[in-house]
Design a protein around this motif. Sequence first.
Motif, short mmCIF file in Angstrom:
data_model
loop_
_atom_site.label_atom_id
_atom_site.label_comp_id
_atom_site.label_asym_id
_atom_site.label_seq_id
_atom_site.Cartn_x
_atom_site.Cartn_y
_atom_site.Cartn_z
N GLY A 1 -4.12 8.03 5.31
CA GLY A 1 -3.33 7.36 4.19
C GLY A 1 -2.83 5.84 4.47
N THR A 2 -2.68 5.62 5.46
CA THR A 2 -1.88 4.40 6.14
C THR A 2 -2.50 3.22 6.76
N HIS B 1 9.50 9.34 -1.12
CA HIS B 1 8.48 10.45 -1.44
C HIS B 1 9.21 11.51 -2.01
N TRP C 1 0.64 -1.16 0.15
CA TRP C 1 0.19 -0.06 0.05
C TRP C 1 0.67 1.42 -0.14
N ASN C 2 0.52 2.31 -0.97
CA ASN C 2 1.47 3.51 -1.11
C ASN C 2 2.73 3.27 -1.91
N PRO D 1 6.89 12.48 3.85
CA PRO D 1 5.79 11.51 3.46
C PRO D 1 4.73 11.39 4.28
N GLN E 1 11.78 6.41 3.56
CA GLN E 1 10.38 6.89 3.20
C GLN E 1 10.42 8.23 2.79
N VAL F 1 5.01 3.00 -4.92
CA VAL F 1 4.75 4.02 -6.13
C VAL F 1 5.34 3.07 -7.41
N ASN G 1 2.25 9.93 3.02
CA ASN G 1 1.55 8.72 2.52
C ASN G 1 2.52 7.58 2.48
N ILE H 1 4.85 4.26 2.68
CA ILE H 1 4.62 2.74 2.28
C ILE H 1 4.13 1.99 3.59
#
Length: 624
Positions: A301-302, A58, A22-23, A244, A54, A25, A246, A248
């Motif tokens: 977002g997480t 980002h 999730w998150n 960041p 992170q 890219v 959002n 990971i």
Amino acid sequence: MNKLEKILARVEKPGRYVGGEWNAVKKDWQQADVRIAFAFPDVYEVGMSHLGLQILYHVVNKRPDTLMERVFAPWVDMEEQLRREKLFLFSLESQRPLGDFDMLGFTLQYEMSFSNILNMLDLAGLPVRSAQRGHTMPLVIAGGPCAFNPEPLAEFIDLFVIGEGEEVIHELIDAYKEMKQQGVGRRDMLRQFAKTIPGIYVPSLYTVQYNRDNTVASINPVAEGLPARISKRVVRDFDNVDFPTNPIVPSLGVVHDRAMLEVLRGCTRGCRFCQAGVLYRPVREKKPETLIRQAEQMIAGTGHDEIALTSLSTADYTGVARLVKNLLDIYGERGVNVSLPSLRLDAFSIELAKEVQKVRKSGLTFAPEAGTQRLRDVINKNVTEQNLVDAVSSAFQNGWSAVKLYFMIGLPTETYQDLDGIADMAKKVIEIGRACGVPKNRLKVTVSTSSFVPKAHTAFQWEPQNSLQELREKQKYLKEKLRDKSINYNWHDPATSFLEAVFAKGDRRLGRVLEKAWADGARFDGWSEHFNFDLWMAAFAAEGIDPAWYAYRKISYEEVLPWDHIDAGVSKRFLIREHKKAMAEQPTADCRTGKCPGCGLCPAFEIKPSILGGAEIAPLQSEV
């Protein structure tokens, strides 16, 4: 089933290598002008707990012209499969071999990860030595705390980034993109980076001369236009720097599985053994409204159920109690916990601890570092035994039954009386717990000791480390002193600390030893089950280098240090003064008091600490 699917079916944790979290890219490879692989030289579970990864992931992936993917050190079972099937090490996002990227960026968090760097380069099909890489191969970059003494890795890394990376990474990408389009060759590109981008160190452009006694005579650039000293990069507007919100979300359990909110960077305390306290100066705090906004975005977002307020000393953040209360008012009812990874004894408030642990209660951890006030004055740890007594009394009275205490052994000037102080302190905590009515079967004090490692750019960089025999005798002594059913004693392997000291204070000649040890099987040296001390000693012997000369030798102030060409901002004059004060058992005031200790960073870098509502600190220009 392709080869990759086959080998993933044979390894213990395939989730370490598949990506798709999730998150995460995943960009169109063909649309990116510059492609970077962020390489963490340890396993996924450790690397995914690192905030720096992170942040840079980002920052870079926000750019439409650049992509960043991740790669971690494959565990031994995965390495075996990669070599057996003749597959190159690949990135998580696109499963592309690392040789396809323009840049391969390693983070240097810990000296004991160095052998993994060479192993990852080899698994990528790249020569481990910089001089042997061809024009089409990726540039191998490294940054992080260990880059402040880059010399042991000088033969393997194309360029080092000294200092904070959020801004310099853009300058590096822009310059690379332009030169790539112009067809500039690898060596000319590196020379241009070193000449035009502050904070970039290209070791191949510097020569090191040695004296007959093996000490460093000089470190000089090979051409005009190259800086004689490379100054660290510092983010000035910390409140508005990219962060960041959002991040990971890892696909399997990691060391720190939580939303990490960086509340401040730097530390004003000035502990003389602490390298991070020098490297991340000056202190810069984020505004509380910035933190509240970032926390809201991160939880949305997480889905994490914990917000960790991270920094070197979170309890020092201005208005930390108000920030914690605000966060818990917002998220407490949703079952989201707020945690402070570390609590200082003198900044400790039981009310704050109670607030923090409203959602989930856990043990409390304190770091007195030394067992006597004399030795705490030597290391400039400005806490007292009364601070500890007050803190644990409040904790036990308010329902806690377990306390962890962290100490260092082998500190400069340490005597067995200081070790007795560690045992006395632990027993006093037990007595306080019993007096406060903590049931005997629940009362637990854990004492952990690590071995002092002298580090570059600290007041103790001139100090020797205790010998292995001395450290083992001290551990044995403490083990006897701490015999109590309510006390649990843990200690670190001093052999690992010895090797860490060698590389922390080492020069370029250690590259030969590192390469030999890696070729003979050194991997995951920070993991006790893989660390092979005898293998390392054999590598030193084979290369004719005495590791004890690096770890156990007291260095004079006049000697040229292997890292003297790297400017961390704190003047050598200040560090010498701090070392002398340590030997005289004299503490130095925290610069948050408004009295500048004169480290030299603020005038040299034309920057000031950014402390919310704090006292103005006027730099002592005359003392630097």
